[in-house]
Design a protein around this motif. Structure first.
Motif, PDB file in Angstrom:
ATOM      1  N   GLN A 240      27.015  -0.533 -35.976  1.00  0.00           N
ATOM      2  CA  GLN A 240      27.455  -1.622 -35.109  1.00  0.00           C
ATOM      3  C   GLN A 240      27.470  -2.949 -35.860  1.00  0.00           C
ATOM      4  OE1 GLN A 240      24.519  -1.013 -32.011  1.00  0.00           O
ATOM      5  NE2 GLN A 240      26.097  -0.329 -30.588  1.00  0.00           N
ATOM      6  N   ILE A 260      35.933   0.978 -31.322  1.00  0.00           N
ATOM      7  CA  ILE A 260      36.094   0.115 -30.146  1.00  0.00           C
ATOM      8  C   ILE A 260      34.926   0.310 -29.191  1.00  0.00           C
ATOM      9  CG2 ILE A 260      37.524  -0.299 -28.114  1.00  0.00           C
ATOM     10  CD1 ILE A 260      39.960   0.393 -29.826  1.00  0.00           C
ATOM     11  N   GLU A 261      34.527   1.559 -28.972  1.00  0.00           N
ATOM     12  CA  GLU A 261      33.416   1.834 -28.058  1.00  0.00           C
ATOM     13  C   GLU A 261      32.104   1.261 -28.593  1.00  0.00           C
ATOM     14  OE1 GLU A 261      31.449   2.965 -24.771  1.00  0.00           O
ATOM     15  OE2 GLU A 261      33.616   3.012 -25.106  1.00  0.00           O
ATOM     16  N   THR A 263      31.768  -1.276 -30.600  1.00  0.00           N
ATOM     17  CA  THR A 263      31.849  -2.734 -30.521  1.00  0.00           C
ATOM     18  C   THR A 263      31.599  -3.217 -29.102  1.00  0.00           C
ATOM     19  OG1 THR A 263      33.487  -2.682 -32.317  1.00  0.00           O
ATOM     20  CG2 THR A 263      33.296  -4.722 -31.079  1.00  0.00           C
ATOM     21  N   LYS A 264      32.091  -2.486 -28.110  1.00  0.00           N
ATOM     22  CA  LYS A 264      31.827  -2.843 -26.718  1.00  0.00           C
ATOM     23  C   LYS A 264      30.338  -2.746 -26.406  1.00  0.00           C
ATOM     24  CE  LYS A 264      36.268  -1.612 -24.594  1.00  0.00           C
ATOM     25  NZ  LYS A 264      36.958  -0.679 -23.667  1.00  0.00           N
ATOM     26  N   ARG A 265      29.692  -1.672 -26.865  1.00  0.00           N
ATOM     27  CA  ARG A 265      28.263  -1.506 -26.600  1.00  0.00           C
ATOM     28  C   ARG A 265      27.438  -2.618 -27.241  1.00  0.00           C
ATOM     29  NH1 ARG A 265      28.989   4.068 -27.944  1.00  0.00           N
ATOM     30  NH2 ARG A 265      27.839   3.676 -29.876  1.00  0.00           N
ATOM     31  N   GLY A 267      28.324  -5.614 -27.385  1.00  0.00           N
ATOM     32  CA  GLY A 267      28.624  -6.864 -26.706  1.00  0.00           C
ATOM     33  C   GLY A 267      29.574  -7.769 -27.456  1.00  0.00           C
ATOM     34  N   ASP A 269      33.562  -8.747 -29.114  1.00  0.00           N
ATOM     35  CA  ASP A 269      34.960  -8.749 -28.696  1.00  0.00           C
ATOM     36  C   ASP A 269      35.712  -7.625 -29.387  1.00  0.00           C
ATOM     37  OD1 ASP A 269      37.363  -9.500 -27.570  1.00  0.00           O
ATOM     38  OD2 ASP A 269      37.804 -10.971 -29.135  1.00  0.00           O
ATOM     39  N   THR A 270      36.433  -6.836 -28.619  1.00  0.00           N
ATOM     40  CA  THR A 270      37.164  -5.686 -29.164  1.00  0.00           C
ATOM     41  C   THR A 270      38.665  -5.925 -29.246  1.00  0.00           C
ATOM     42  OG1 THR A 270      37.414  -4.686 -26.961  1.00  0.00           O
ATOM     43  CG2 THR A 270      35.435  -4.112 -28.213  1.00  0.00           C
ATOM     44  N   THR A 271      39.111  -7.149 -28.977  1.00  0.00           N
ATOM     45  CA  THR A 271      40.558  -7.404 -28.897  1.00  0.00           C
ATOM     46  C   THR A 271      41.278  -7.036 -30.179  1.00  0.00           C
ATOM     47  OG1 THR A 271      40.166  -9.227 -27.344  1.00  0.00           O
ATOM     48  CG2 THR A 271      42.305  -9.157 -28.446  1.00  0.00           C
ATOM     49  N   GLU A 274      41.506  -3.217 -30.528  1.00  0.00           N
ATOM     50  CA  GLU A 274      42.437  -2.635 -29.567  1.00  0.00           C
ATOM     51  C   GLU A 274      43.883  -2.942 -29.954  1.00  0.00           C
ATOM     52  OE1 GLU A 274      41.272  -4.222 -25.829  1.00  0.00           O
ATOM     53  OE2 GLU A 274      39.500  -2.928 -25.627  1.00  0.00           O
TER      54      GLU A 274
END
Length: 364
Positions: A240, A260-261, A263-265, A267, A269-271, A274
């Protein structure tokens, strides 16, 4: 269907050979220019030997060359169609009832297949080589006496743990370890109120905590104090942490959903990730759009004249489509446009406009 006939196989081979030849030519030119630039920089590093520079150039080229797939489809399609027209092969095909839409089927299929191969095979290899290039470039060109990667800008991280939320700022990443240098950590309580600030020379990520070296702790409740070593709880994992400053170009197509997953966990930005993933998904359609643009300016018979102007117009139209794609991606990466729309809209519009031009030219 023309694609499975002898003529279809012949056209498929011609289009595939033209697009691959154009891509190979650009690949060689990019590699040569990059090698020259790296040799110029090598004068500042005593360990940057010629074999290492060659290796670094080979690692870097695939990722850079990946950006020229649309131009390879454009120029390759134009070259193949102009050659077929100059040799009157298209005239013969039309004379036996083969329409422009039929002999463009092989070109569209070739462009789509090359697009699929580029995202499923080429992109993961290029991403892995880019990661190796970043590590090698850091070792070769890092400033003397510095352990910070010059290839990585200032790093920002956010984490949540049992102690509350923390925002981490670092000057850079340590080249060969899961750690950061010149770290400033801003800790907050569970209710969001400020707790303290920790400055450290280096921070190493261990399972469940950060090891901070040469730390200085500043809080409103007590006097600042210096400690040689300090541990801070964290829920971040090494992957991470690396993901937070890994550019999307260094993440392969197959690894992108997991990245992406993660990065979301964390906290974050995943823009950007994506957008990159959707752009890769849209690449086959973008290459087909480039082939349609090429066809709209390359089907004129040589004996009618005006071919040069049409070719220049086709090149300009291809560049406009590429610039529009880059602009759309910039809007998507900044959050102004949804990543799905930003990635797919230029390819879809290019395909429709190319088809419209061909409809006007052939059936209008």
């Amino acid at each position: 269907m023309l694609l499975f006939t002898t003529l279809g196989r012949y056209l498929t081979l011609r289009f595939a050979r033209a697009i691959i030849s154009v891509f190979g030519t650009f690949f060689f030119l990019i590699g040569t220019l990059d090698f020259v630039e790296l040799m110029r920089r090598a004068g500042d590093s005593p360990i940057a030997t010629t074999p290492r520079i060659i290796t670094l150039a080979l690692y870097r080229v695939p990722s850079v060359a990946e950006q020229i797939f649309p131009f390879a489809a454009l120029f390759g399609g134009m070259f193949a169609l102009l050659t077929l027209s100059r040799k009157l092969e298209l005239v013969v095909a039309r004379s036996v009832g083969v329409s422009a839409w039929q002999f463009l089927q092989p070109a569209a299929v070739v462009a789509g297949v090359i697009g699929l191969i580029s995202i499923t095979v080429y992109n993961p290899v290029a991403a892995e080589l880019k990661r190796r290039a970043t590590a090698l470039e850091t070792r070769l060109f890092v400033r003397a006496g510095s352990t910070t990667s010059t290839a990585i800008p200032e790093i920002w991280l956010r984490q949540r743990s049992a102690d509350g939320m923390a925002i981490i700022r670092a000057a850079g990443a340590l080249p060969d370890e899961d750690g950061l240098s010149q770290v400033a950590i801003f800790n907050f309580n569970q209710d969001g109120s400020f707790k303290d600030r920790i400055d450290a020379r280096q921070a190493f990520l261990k399972p469940g905590h950060w090891d901070l070296l040469d730390a200085r702790i500043i809080s409103a409740a007590r006097e600042p104090r210096n400690v040689g070593s300090f541990q801070l709880a964290t829920n971040l994992e090494p992957e991470q942490m690396r993901q937070s400053f890994t550019p999307p170009e260094a993440v392969g197509f197959w690894s992108m959903p997991a990245a992406i997953e993660r990065t979301k966990r964390a906290g974050l930005d995943t823009t950007r990730y994506e957008l990159k993933y959707q752009s890769l998904m849209a690449r086959p359609l973008l290459l087909i759009a480039m082939v349609l643009v090429a066809a709209s300016v390359s089907l004129r018979f040589f004996r009618f004249g005006g071919v040069t102007k049409l070719v220049i117009g086709g090149v300009a139209a291809g560049f406009v489509l590429y610039v529009a794609t880059q602009l759309s991606e910039e809007l998507g990466s900044s959050g102004i446009v949804n990543p799905v729309i930003a990635a797919w809209l230029p390819a879809a519009l290019g395909t429709m406009l190319g088809a419209l031009a061909l409809l006007h030219q052939e059936d209008g």
